[in-house]
Design a protein around this motif. Structure first.
Motif, PDB file in Angstrom:
ATOM      1  N   TRP B  88       0.839  -1.207   0.000  1.00 47.10           N
ATOM      2  CA  TRP B  88       0.000   0.000   0.000  1.00 47.10           C
ATOM      3  C   TRP B  88       0.870   1.252   0.000  1.00 47.10           C
ATOM      4  CZ3 TRP B  88      -3.917  -1.457   4.473  1.00 47.10           C
ATOM      5  CH2 TRP B  88      -4.818  -2.420   3.990  1.00 47.10           C
ATOM      6  N   ASP B  89       0.292   2.294  -0.529  1.00 44.39           N
ATOM      7  CA  ASP B  89       0.952   3.598  -0.552  1.00 44.39           C
ATOM      8  C   ASP B  89       0.854   4.210   0.850  1.00 44.39           C
ATOM      9  OD1 ASP B  89       1.878   6.100  -1.000  1.00 44.39           O
ATOM     10  OD2 ASP B  89       0.335   6.670  -2.464  1.00 44.39           O
ATOM     11  N   LEU B  90       1.994   4.648   1.389  1.00 41.91           N
ATOM     12  CA  LEU B  90       1.990   5.198   2.755  1.00 41.91           C
ATOM     13  C   LEU B  90       1.162   6.484   2.849  1.00 41.91           C
ATOM     14  CD1 LEU B  90       5.649   4.698   4.050  1.00 41.91           C
ATOM     15  CD2 LEU B  90       3.668   3.224   4.352  1.00 41.91           C
ATOM     16  N   ALA B  91       0.910   7.099   1.724  1.00 46.06           N
ATOM     17  CA  ALA B  91       0.119   8.345   1.753  1.00 46.06           C
ATOM     18  C   ALA B  91      -1.381   8.054   1.756  1.00 46.06           C
ATOM     19  CB  ALA B  91       0.478   9.195   0.553  1.00 46.06           C
ATOM     20  N   ASP B  92      -1.733   6.795   1.577  1.00 46.62           N
ATOM     21  CA  ASP B  92      -3.152   6.435   1.515  1.00 46.62           C
ATOM     22  C   ASP B  92      -3.604   5.931   2.891  1.00 46.62           C
ATOM     23  OD1 ASP B  92      -5.649   5.765   0.728  1.00 46.62           O
ATOM     24  OD2 ASP B  92      -5.054   4.014  -0.460  1.00 46.62           O
ATOM     25  N   VAL B  93      -4.144   6.831   3.699  1.00 47.13           N
ATOM     26  CA  VAL B  93      -4.507   6.488   5.081  1.00 47.13           C
ATOM     27  C   VAL B  93      -5.984   6.810   5.322  1.00 47.13           C
ATOM     28  CG1 VAL B  93      -4.060   7.021   7.526  1.00 47.13           C
ATOM     29  CG2 VAL B  93      -2.164   6.974   5.896  1.00 47.13           C
ATOM     30  N   ASP B  94      -6.710   5.832   5.840  1.00 45.51           N
ATOM     31  CA  ASP B  94      -8.109   6.088   6.210  1.00 45.51           C
ATOM     32  C   ASP B  94      -8.221   6.454   7.686  1.00 45.51           C
ATOM     33  OD1 ASP B  94      -9.387   5.468   3.699  1.00 45.51           O
ATOM     34  OD2 ASP B  94      -8.728   3.400   4.048  1.00 45.51           O
ATOM     35  N   ALA B  95      -7.479   5.742   8.505  1.00 43.11           N
ATOM     36  CA  ALA B  95      -7.538   6.011   9.954  1.00 43.11           C
ATOM     37  C   ALA B  95      -6.115   6.123  10.475  1.00 43.11           C
ATOM     38  CB  ALA B  95      -8.265   4.880  10.664  1.00 43.11           C
TER      39      ALA B  95
END
Lengths: 505, 352
Positions: B88-95
């Protein structure tokens, strides 16, 4: 100031440096030998009182008073006039001091509880137990008794007697040393030296390892389970009970090693207090290997004066039981210690009765392979049984009250559910102890193989002998091994509660 | 050669041997240290003030001093194994999760942490959620709330911002947080970092120094008694909660505070709370009144013990029932948080 503290490191460095001055040329001349010896003893005595006073300066008063009593009583005994009176005074007065400091409140509260009275109404003393009193009172008694028995001469040198009682390496928790063992060392020219330091440092390091790496870590687990036994699964409680047996051994033998190491570094010898006790095959052997200085004291100054086994079988059993009962009480002012002593007294009586019933058996000249195997299995079973007995007896020894001891005991056998978490350091250190014991056994067999018939007989009597794995620190390989050991010792050290178990006694 | 000269030569030879012996011992200690206690030291300054410090990015952590911990840190220096495993991309954060060493989780394997389990639980759900931890040792509730906005700005979570709390903050704590009165670690010089990499026993020795010398002093320093009245405390918590709420609104996330702390054990096997129950209830009420979701994980931990004899804290090689989360503790906390998030999602859907 405990051995495993920075304060003690600084203290011993200062004492060592001061004593090293006496290795200088002016003090080595024969005409100055007596003066140098007196000065060395004086330095050691001052150091011992500083060490004692570090805990609480008032402890020095109790120590000094005991010293004065035994000094004059021993001289009185030696003079021959009214020697019995002096002997009685020399035995009773130190015991009175011990009774007041250690047992007065215990007896008052026991009487109050038996008669349903208010403890405060009966009156208790607000006193603290002087450090090492149980140990130096026993030494004091042995000195006066030995003077009376003619085993040692009464010393007119007050400093010598004072140093005998106060010698700081053994002040807190022994070993209990006899005057006949210690006085001759004061007559010799003993002082700090490179060879002594080399040996002393290694023995001390071994003791430090037993204490701060093994015992303290095991103690953290034991403390948690003993504080809340009902929260844990029976298996965890059982493991804690076994762990305590290991902790106590590593803690006390570690302390003893440190005491021996410190004394050795200063140029003096102290007797060994433990000899692989968990390899004992029966209770009687256990007490020849566990806290040797106390068990031999109890034998010599209590069991034998009570009549020993000279007055019939029944009396011998009663004497054994009484000795162990009092031995239990010596450990602490509490009924749980008395029960512990009674359990060991009972075990010794049963073993003695068994030995009497079986009679003495001569080993077969050429045993078959089957009987050899059977013998080995029987020995292992006996070792295991003795260890289990010792472990179970330590439940009341460790538990603060009978209620707590009962909780632990029932939890072990009821096997109720609870938190199930096994402490991995117990099997690790148990294995460590097992390997060390096997190494000791192999070395013992090698010594047996190389020994003359007289030496062989002597070795067989001692059983497997513990020994210090001493290295030659002038060799690079040995120095590397020792340095690595020291680094790993600090790396794996447990920094938490680090009081010595036996210091409370 | 004179006797003096011979003696000096002997001493010099012995000193040489002693030096070599020490070098060898330190090599051995470094090898053992690589496995027994390594990594996670304060090597780096934070990226954008999201924490006070962080470990070296992409480095590994191996610890056996409490539990058995192994982790390979991400490119930011945080413990997020699930991101690495899934690419996963570290910039893609939901929580986003902020917190202390409980969240950093160097006491268990990297795939046993509650953040990993949360990711696992929400990977194949009706709606995939990606949980990212910037947990860092010693980062208490005060630190996390002080750095809340910086963390949101950096990681840009889309839905939730979760803050760990294991002690109700005092008035002084809240002031510290509101004023952001905390200093960043500026990062170790490159040379020092190199030395620490080569001589891996150094962090281990530092740990022993901390345990033996610093910790006893810290333990001896008892905290000053709190003299604030309940009203003063409430006013102070309200200020903090409003700030959190306002920041959350600014970045479009739902704030969640999750509270946990190990219970104490009584001799009879029952438990007792090691916190002020009334104070916690008051703090919780303030947070909830300001629209912050408050999760009290202690009750679930207690239930797990009372019903299943499972204790979420402590390890078989360290403190038995205190200390950090063990794998059970991580599992329980993951379950509690997952339930909370599912409830929040369900409520949101119901609204729509």
């Amino acid at each position: 100031m405990i051995f495993n503290s920075l304060a003690f490191a600084a203290f011993i460095l200062v004492v060592g440096c001061v004593l090293a001055i006496f290795n200088a040329k002016p003090f080595l001349q024969p005409e100055r030998a007596a003066t140098a010896a007196r000065l060395r003893h004086g330095v050691l005595l001052v150091a011992s009182y500083v060490f004692c006073g570090w805990f609480d300066w008032r402890f020095c008063l109790a120590l000094a008073a005991t010293t004065a009593v035994v000094y004059f009583c021993a001289l009185g005994v030696a003079r021959g006039k009214r020697s019995k009176l002096w002997l009685r005074l020399g035995v009773v007065l130190p015991l009175v001091a011990l009774a007041v400091f250690k047992y007065f409140n215990f007896f008052v509260s026991s009487v109050a509880s038996a008669l349903s009275l208010d403890v405060e109404a009966l009156g208790t003393l607000k006193i603290i137990l002087p450090i090492g009193i149980s140990f130096y009172v026993f030494q004091a008694i042995s000195y006066v008794v030995d003077v009376n028995r003619g085993k040692v001469e009464a010393s007119s040198d007050f400093v010598k007697v004072a140093l005998y009682l106060a010698f700081f390496p053994r002040l807190v928790s022994g070993p209990i040393v006899k005057a006949a063992y210690f006085f001759p060392q004061l007559e010799e020219k003993r002082n700090v030296g490179l060879k002594n330091l080399e040996i002393g440092v290694q023995i001390f390091a071994l003791g430090l390892f037993k204490k701060i790496v093994v015992a303290d870590r095991l103690g953290a687990f034991v403390d948690t389970v003993y504080a809340t036994p009902n929260a844990f699964h029976g298996a965890v409680v059982t493991l804690a009970v076994v762990t305590y047996a290991l902790q106590l051994y590593f803690d006390f033998s570690g302390y003893s090693d440190m005491a021996v190491g410190v004394a050795k570094g200063l140029g003096y010898d102290l007797p060994r207090n433990f000899n692989l006790p968990y390899l004992s095959r029966n209770p009687s052997e256990l007490w020849k290997r566990w806290h040797i200085s106390l068990s031999s004291w109890l034998m010599e100054y209590l069991y034998i004066p009570l009549g020993g086994n000279r007055k019939g079988k029944l009396r011998a059993h009663a004497n054994l039981a009484t000795t162990m009962l009092l031995g239990g009480l010596w450990h602490g002012a509490g009924w749980t210690y008395v029960v512990w002593g009674a359990m060991h007294g009972a075990a010794l009586c049963v073993h003695k009765a068994f030995k009497d019933w079986r009679g003495k058996r001569e080993p077969a000249a050429n045993p078959s392979a089957v009987s050899k195997a059977f013998g080995a299995v029987a020995t292992l079973a006996a070792i295991f049984g003795t260890f289990v007995w010792m472990t179970l007896s330590l439940i009341p020894f460790r538990a603060p009250t009978f209620g707590d001891a009962w909780d632990i005991f029932t939890r072990m056998f009821v096997w109720d559910d609870g938190i199930y978490r096994l402490y991995i350091w117990t099997p690790i250190y148990a294995t460590f102890l097992l390997v060390a014991s096997v190494v000791a056994y192999v070395v013992y067999r090698k010594r047996c193989a190389a020994a003359s018939p007289e030496e062989l007989e002597k070795l067989r009597k001692t059983g497997v002998d513990a020994f210090y794995p001493l290295l030659d620190l002038t060799k690079l390989s040995h120095l590397t091994l020792f340095t690595t050991f020291i680094y790993l010792l600090f790396g794996f050290a447990y920094f938490g509660d680090s009081a010595f178990v036996y210091a409370q006694f | 050669m004179s006797a003096k000269g011979k003696g000096a030569r002997r001493v010099a030879i012995w000193a040489g041997k002693f030096f070599l012996a020490n070098v060898f011992a330190l090599v051995v200690l470094s090898i053992v240290g690589s496995w027994y206690y390594y990594g996670g030291q304060n090597f780096e300054a934070p990226i954008a003030n999201e924490t006070l410090d962080r470990p070296e990015p992409n480095s590994y952590v191996s610890r056996c001093v409490e539990g058995r911990g192994f982790a390979r840190l991400d490119a930011n220096g945080y413990n997020n194994a699930f991101y690495r495993e899934r690419g996963w991309d570290l910039a893609d954060v939901d929580a986003l999760l902020q917190g202390s060493s409980y969240l950093e989780s160097f006491q268990t394997s990297e795939n046993e942490t509650f953040v990993y389990r949360l990711n696992e639980a929400f990977e194949n759900g009706p709606e995939t959620l990606k949980f990212y931890s910037c947990g860092r040792s010693s980062h208490t509730f005060v630190t996390s709330t002080a750095r809340y906005e910086d963390a949101l700005k950096l990681f840009k979570p889309k839905k939730y911002a979760m803050i760990e709390c294991f002690a109700v903050p005092s008035v002084a704590d809240v002031e510290k947080s509101l004023n952001n009165d905390l200093k960043n670690f500026s990062g170790l010089p490159t040379k020092t970092k190199r030395i620490l990499k080569w001589f891996r026993f150094l962090p281990w020795l530092h740990l022993k120094y901390f345990e033996g010398c610093v910790k006893p002093r810290l333990t001896a320093q008892k905290p000053a008694p709190q003299d604030a009245t309940p009203e003063e405390k409430k006013a102070s918590w309200t200020k903090l909660a409003r700030k959190i709420r306002a920041t959350s609104d600014k970045y479009g996330v739902t704030p969640i505070i999750f509270f946990h702390i190990a219970f104490g054990l009584n001799q009879d096997g029952t438990v007792f709370p090691r916190y002020d129950v009334e104070e916690l209830a008051a703090f919780r009420a303030v947070c909830e009144s300001e629209g912050i979701v408050f999760v009290d994980a202690t009750q679930r931990m207690r239930r797990e013990y009372e019903e299943n004899n499972v204790w979420g804290y402590g390890f078989g090689n360290a403190e038995l029932v205190s200390g950090h989360f063990n794998p059970d503790g991580h599992r329980i906390l993951a379950e509690v948080l997952a339930e909370t998030i599912r409830e929040l999602d369900a409520k949101e859907k119901a609204k729509q």
